[in-house]
Design a protein around this motif. Structure first.
Motif, mmCIF file in Angstrom:
data_model
loop_
_atom_site.group_PDB
_atom_site.id
_atom_site.type_symbol
_atom_site.label_atom_id
_atom_site.label_comp_id
_atom_site.label_asym_id
_atom_site.label_seq_id
_atom_site.Cartn_x
_atom_site.Cartn_y
_atom_site.Cartn_z
ATOM 1 N N ASP A 196 -1.222 -2.954 3.702
ATOM 2 C CA ASP A 196 -2.040 -1.755 3.497
ATOM 3 C C ASP A 196 -3.488 -1.983 3.927
ATOM 4 N N GLY A 197 -3.696 -3.050 4.694
ATOM 5 C CA GLY A 197 -5.040 -3.341 5.177
ATOM 6 C C GLY A 197 -5.911 -4.082 4.188
ATOM 7 N N LYS A 198 -5.375 -4.384 3.008
ATOM 8 C CA LYS A 198 -6.142 -5.068 1.977
ATOM 9 C C LYS A 198 -5.651 -6.503 1.816
ATOM 10 N N PRO A 199 -6.499 -7.389 1.286
ATOM 11 C CA PRO A 199 -6.033 -8.758 1.034
ATOM 12 C C PRO A 199 -5.059 -8.801 -0.133
ATOM 13 N N HIS A 200 -4.066 -9.670 -0.042
ATOM 14 C CA HIS A 200 -3.095 -9.849 -1.120
ATOM 15 C C HIS A 200 -2.796 -11.339 -1.269
ATOM 16 N N VAL A 201 -2.824 -11.821 -2.487
ATOM 17 C CA VAL A 201 -2.516 -13.215 -2.780
ATOM 18 C C VAL A 201 -1.375 -13.247 -3.791
ATOM 19 N N GLY A 202 -0.277 -13.895 -3.419
ATOM 20 C CA GLY A 202 0.861 -13.999 -4.325
ATOM 21 C C GLY A 202 1.520 -12.673 -4.619
ATOM 22 N N ILE A 203 1.692 -11.844 -3.602
ATOM 23 C CA ILE A 203 2.283 -10.526 -3.828
ATOM 24 C C ILE A 203 3.766 -10.667 -4.189
ATOM 25 N N ARG A 204 4.210 -9.881 -5.165
ATOM 26 C CA ARG A 204 5.584 -9.940 -5.654
ATOM 27 C C ARG A 204 6.456 -8.890 -4.959
ATOM 28 N N GLU A 205 7.763 -9.062 -5.091
ATOM 29 C CA GLU A 205 8.708 -8.181 -4.423
ATOM 30 C C GLU A 205 8.614 -6.736 -4.887
ATOM 31 N N ASP A 206 8.143 -6.509 -6.114
ATOM 32 C CA ASP A 206 8.087 -5.135 -6.611
ATOM 33 C C ASP A 206 6.763 -4.432 -6.305
ATOM 34 N N GLN A 207 5.858 -5.112 -5.625
ATOM 35 C CA GLN A 207 4.550 -4.533 -5.333
ATOM 36 C C GLN A 207 4.542 -3.822 -3.973
ATOM 37 N N VAL A 208 5.433 -2.852 -3.850
ATOM 38 C CA VAL A 208 5.546 -2.081 -2.616
ATOM 39 C C VAL A 208 4.583 -0.894 -2.686
ATOM 40 N N PRO A 209 3.761 -0.673 -1.657
ATOM 41 C CA PRO A 209 2.796 0.426 -1.697
ATOM 42 C C PRO A 209 3.492 1.785 -1.675
ATOM 43 N N LYS A 210 2.783 2.819 -2.117
ATOM 44 C CA LYS A 210 3.334 4.173 -2.103
ATOM 45 C C LYS A 210 3.389 4.740 -0.689
ATOM 46 N N ARG A 211 2.477 4.272 0.171
ATOM 47 C CA ARG A 211 2.457 4.706 1.553
ATOM 48 C C ARG A 211 2.463 3.471 2.461
ATOM 49 N N PHE A 212 3.054 3.622 3.646
ATOM 50 C CA PHE A 212 3.169 2.500 4.563
ATOM 51 C C PHE A 212 2.187 2.635 5.715
ATOM 52 N N SER A 213 1.736 1.488 6.213
ATOM 53 C CA SER A 213 0.701 1.478 7.241
ATOM 54 C C SER A 213 1.213 1.864 8.616
ATOM 55 N N ASP A 214 2.512 1.683 8.847
ATOM 56 C CA ASP A 214 3.044 1.991 10.172
ATOM 57 C C ASP A 214 4.526 2.325 10.080
ATOM 58 N N HIS A 215 5.087 2.773 11.204
ATOM 59 C CA HIS A 215 6.495 3.161 11.237
ATOM 60 C C HIS A 215 7.409 1.967 11.006
ATOM 61 N N TYR A 216 6.977 0.800 11.469
ATOM 62 C CA TYR A 216 7.805 -0.393 11.296
ATOM 63 C C TYR A 216 8.021 -0.684 9.809
ATOM 64 N N GLY A 217 6.923 -0.780 9.051
ATOM 65 C CA GLY A 217 7.042 -1.053 7.625
ATOM 66 C C GLY A 217 7.834 0.020 6.898
ATOM 67 N N ALA A 218 7.586 1.276 7.257
ATOM 68 C CA ALA A 218 8.267 2.386 6.586
ATOM 69 C C ALA A 218 9.775 2.332 6.825
ATOM 70 N N THR A 219 10.171 2.067 8.068
ATOM 71 C CA THR A 219 11.609 2.068 8.367
ATOM 72 C C THR A 219 12.307 0.802 7.871
ATOM 73 N N LYS A 220 11.600 -0.310 7.818
ATOM 74 C CA LYS A 220 12.208 -1.513 7.253
ATOM 75 C C LYS A 220 12.487 -1.322 5.764
ATOM 76 N N TYR A 221 11.563 -0.656 5.067
ATOM 77 C CA TYR A 221 11.789 -0.418 3.637
ATOM 78 C C TYR A 221 12.924 0.590 3.439
ATOM 79 N N LEU A 222 12.967 1.625 4.264
ATOM 80 C CA LEU A 222 14.044 2.607 4.152
ATOM 81 C C LEU A 222 15.393 1.949 4.423
ATOM 82 N N ALA A 223 15.435 1.029 5.380
ATOM 83 C CA ALA A 223 16.683 0.302 5.657
ATOM 84 C C ALA A 223 17.109 -0.518 4.439
ATOM 85 N N GLU A 224 16.136 -1.119 3.753
ATOM 86 C CA GLU A 224 16.460 -1.856 2.524
ATOM 87 C C GLU A 224 17.157 -0.945 1.512
#
Length: 329
Positions: free
Chosen positions: A118-146
């Protein structure tokens, strides 16, 4: 055990297919480039050529296999949503349907920590810390595929999802080749203060994590897993280490983050207006990736998959440099 590995003509899929063969598994592979899987066929892999967007091919690929390791997909930042959706979501849907129809027991799906960006720094991000909006189509579609993968659980398919960060080693054609090319053109600069720490993953460690997923049971199933070496390192130290090993000039010039971000914004804006919407040479997302801290919490993989990243980043970089040097004229 007989498995199918998709995307086997690529770096990660190819390296895992080879590893699986070395472990004595029967391996069927699918990939975009027949020449990219010749080394696997010579080692005993069965190659089935075709486009995974064809449901009929997916059905044939999944016949008589116990598990599927799905590494195929579109990677990138620039392009239409439809392109990424077709390559990342529709293809995954086809494989999920094929797994269910052919009674495949387990599906391991290769996703990406790009879903966290999301353009911000992250240290030790966990699997459940998924943003509400995605920065690009790649991230959005990878999450939708999940989500398509996890939805198949209720129909009896055993699933695991992997999010490996900056995978490198022999065969890496993505991360360092691009940086080397930029440096040779005089376009590579340290963005910001150059002290940002990020995660990398040895492809050998990822292979171990994927293999563990083939054997995992109970609570380990139905989970998403962050995968990295577990030891964030200064990004620009790593870049300069590789350049030094390859005899290339070091990156010493700095550019302020704000200036680089603005230049990327202008670059993207101009490219959107040009005929054919050519790919920009600099993206805002890439600027953030190169300047911000970013690391993953891998405790879930350690606990549930007994994941122990034994190959350190410097060994993985040495492996890449030896391979890259052997490819050059």
């Amino acid at each position: 055990m007989k498995i199918l590995v998709t995307g086997a003509s690529g770096f990660i899929g190819g390296r895992f297919a080879r590893f699986a063969l070395e472990q004595g598994l029967a391996v069927r592979v699918n990939g975009r480039r027949p020449e990219g899987v010749e080394h696997l066929v010579k080692r005993g892999a069965e190659f089935v050529q075709g486009d995974l967007s064809d449901p009929g091919l997916a059905l044939r690929l999944c016949h008589d296999v116990e598990a599927v390791v799905h590494c195929a997909g579109a990677v990138g930042v620039w392009g239409k949503y439809e392109y990424f959706h077709q390559a990342n979501v529709q293809v995954t849907e086809n494989l999920v349907e094929a797994c269910l129809k052919q009674r495949v027991r387990r599906l391991l799906h290769l996703s990406s920590p790009s879903i966290y960006f999301d353009g911000k720094p992250h240290v030790g991000i966990r699997e459940d810390q998924v943003p509400k909006r995605f920065s690009d189509h790649y991230g959005a579609t990878k999450y939708l595929a999940e989500q398509k993968v996890f939805a198949a659980e209720e129909f009896g398919l055993e699933v695991l999802v992997y999010r490996p960060r900056f995978v490198t080693g022999a065969g890496d054609t993505s991360i360092f080749p691009r940086l080397i090319a930029m440096q040779r053109k005089g376009r590579l600069k340290i963005i910001g203060n150059g002290l940002n720490k990020v995660d990398f993953t040895s492809v050998q460690n990822l292979n171990d994590a994927l293999f563990s997923g083939l054997l995992a049971a109970g609570p380990a199933l139905g989970q998403a897993y962050n995968i990295s070496n577990g030891q964030p390192v200064p990004l620009w130290d790593v870049v300069n280490y590789v350049l030094r090993k390859l005899g290339e000039p070091q990156v010493t010039r700095h550019v302020p983050y704000g200036l680089a971000y603005t230049a990327a914004l202008l670059n993207e804006s101009v490219c959107r207006l040009l005929p054919g919407r050519p790919e920009p040479s600099l993206y805002r997302l890439a600027v953030a990736v190169m300047a911000k801290d970013f690391s993953l919490d891998i405790s879930r993989a350690r606990q549930s998959l007994d994941y122990d990243p034994k190959v350190n980043i410097w060994s993985a970089l040495d492996e890449f440099c030896a391979w890259w040097g052997a490819q050059q004229p």
